[in-house]
Design a protein around this motif. Sequence first.
Motif, PDB file in Angstrom:
ATOM      1  N   LEU A   1       0.805  -1.220   0.000  1.00  0.00           N
ATOM      2  CA  LEU A   1       0.000   0.000   0.000  1.00  0.00           C
ATOM      3  C   LEU A   1       0.839   1.273   0.000  1.00  0.00           C
ATOM      4  CD1 LEU A   1      -2.791  -1.009   2.551  1.00  0.00           C
ATOM      5  CD2 LEU A   1      -3.011  -0.807   0.064  1.00  0.00           C
TER       6      LEU A   1
ATOM      7  N   ILE B   1       2.416   2.517   2.667  1.00  0.00           N
ATOM      8  CA  ILE B   1       2.193   3.215   3.928  1.00  0.00           C
ATOM      9  C   ILE B   1       3.017   2.544   5.019  1.00  0.00           C
ATOM     10  CG2 ILE B   1      -0.126   3.991   3.256  1.00  0.00           C
ATOM     11  CD1 ILE B   1      -1.298   1.739   4.945  1.00  0.00           C
TER      12      ILE B   1
ATOM     13  N   LEU C   1      -5.501   1.078  10.375  1.00  0.00           N
ATOM     14  CA  LEU C   1      -6.605   0.695   9.487  1.00  0.00           C
ATOM     15  C   LEU C   1      -7.311  -0.565   9.996  1.00  0.00           C
ATOM     16  CD1 LEU C   1      -4.934   1.354   6.023  1.00  0.00           C
ATOM     17  CD2 LEU C   1      -6.812   2.658   7.047  1.00  0.00           C
TER      18      LEU C   1
ATOM     19  N   GLU D   1     -11.159  -0.614   8.772  1.00  0.00           N
ATOM     20  CA  GLU D   1     -11.027  -0.387   7.335  1.00  0.00           C
ATOM     21  C   GLU D   1     -10.320  -1.543   6.628  1.00  0.00           C
ATOM     22  OE1 GLU D   1     -10.065   3.684   6.054  1.00  0.00           O
ATOM     23  OE2 GLU D   1     -10.086   4.159   8.201  1.00  0.00           O
TER      24      GLU D   1
ATOM     25  N   ARG E   1      -9.124  -1.367  -0.624  1.00  0.00           N
ATOM     26  CA  ARG E   1      -8.637  -0.097  -0.064  1.00  0.00           C
ATOM     27  C   ARG E   1      -8.160   0.825  -1.195  1.00  0.00           C
ATOM     28  NH1 ARG E   1      -8.449   3.754   3.877  1.00  0.00           N
ATOM     29  NH2 ARG E   1      -6.391   4.670   3.959  1.00  0.00           N
ATOM     30  N   VAL E   2      -7.394   0.277  -2.129  1.00  0.00           N
ATOM     31  CA  VAL E   2      -6.895   1.069  -3.253  1.00  0.00           C
ATOM     32  C   VAL E   2      -8.066   1.541  -4.119  1.00  0.00           C
ATOM     33  CG1 VAL E   2      -5.504   1.000  -5.362  1.00  0.00           C
ATOM     34  CG2 VAL E   2      -4.631  -0.019  -3.252  1.00  0.00           C
TER      35      VAL E   2
ATOM     36  N   GLN F   1     -11.152   2.086  -3.210  1.00  0.00           N
ATOM     37  CA  GLN F   1     -11.879   3.130  -2.481  1.00  0.00           C
ATOM     38  C   GLN F   1     -11.139   4.455  -2.551  1.00  0.00           C
ATOM     39  OE1 GLN F   1     -12.238   1.413   1.407  1.00  0.00           O
ATOM     40  NE2 GLN F   1     -14.005   0.159   0.861  1.00  0.00           N
ATOM     41  N   LYS F   2      -9.820   4.423  -2.394  1.00  0.00           N
ATOM     42  CA  LYS F   2      -9.028   5.651  -2.452  1.00  0.00           C
ATOM     43  C   LYS F   2      -9.100   6.269  -3.856  1.00  0.00           C
ATOM     44  CE  LYS F   2      -6.762   6.821   0.848  1.00  0.00           C
ATOM     45  NZ  LYS F   2      -7.198   7.815   1.846  1.00  0.00           N
ATOM     46  N   LEU F   3      -9.053   5.431  -4.893  1.00  0.00           N
ATOM     47  CA  LEU F   3      -9.167   5.926  -6.261  1.00  0.00           C
ATOM     48  C   LEU F   3     -10.540   6.538  -6.517  1.00  0.00           C
ATOM     49  CD1 LEU F   3      -7.360   3.131  -8.276  1.00  0.00           C
ATOM     50  CD2 LEU F   3      -6.632   5.511  -8.028  1.00  0.00           C
TER      51      LEU F   3
ATOM     52  N   ALA G   1     -12.548   7.860  -4.284  1.00  0.00           N
ATOM     53  CA  ALA G   1     -12.631   9.113  -3.534  1.00  0.00           C
ATOM     54  C   ALA G   1     -11.859  10.211  -4.240  1.00  0.00           C
ATOM     55  CB  ALA G   1     -12.099   8.913  -2.118  1.00  0.00           C
ATOM     56  N   ALA G   2     -10.687   9.874  -4.774  1.00  0.00           N
ATOM     57  CA  ALA G   2      -9.879  10.865  -5.491  1.00  0.00           C
ATOM     58  C   ALA G   2     -10.588  11.314  -6.762  1.00  0.00           C
ATOM     59  CB  ALA G   2      -8.511  10.293  -5.812  1.00  0.00           C
TER      60      ALA G   2
ATOM     61  N   THR H   1     -13.462  13.637  -5.818  1.00  0.00           N
ATOM     62  CA  THR H   1     -12.926  14.941  -5.417  1.00  0.00           C
ATOM     63  C   THR H   1     -12.490  15.716  -6.636  1.00  0.00           C
ATOM     64  OG1 THR H   1     -12.197  14.042  -3.295  1.00  0.00           O
ATOM     65  CG2 THR H   1     -11.196  16.097  -4.005  1.00  0.00           C
TER      66      THR H   1
END
Length: 70
Positions: free
Chosen positions: A20, A22, A30, A35, A55-56, A58-60, A62-63, A66
């Motif tokens: 990830l 991180i 997480l 999560e 997780r990836v 979801q982040k994509l 959200a990005a 936005t």
Amino acid sequence: MDTVKIEPLVHSPDDAAKRLGISVRAVYDLIASGELRSYKDGKRRKIPDADLRNRVAQKLAAASATHERG
């Protein structure tokens, strides 16, 4: 002879952090927040690969949302 690469179904917190991009502490955060799901196999904690992929995704998403708004 053809070799087939078998992807692991689960990862250690250290491997999950590397995948990830991180910190290991962030992976545990997480897990604590729900999560990322995990389970213990003996003394070792395991995280399903599907959860890392989700997780990836979801982040994509959200990005992207936005980016569309801004």
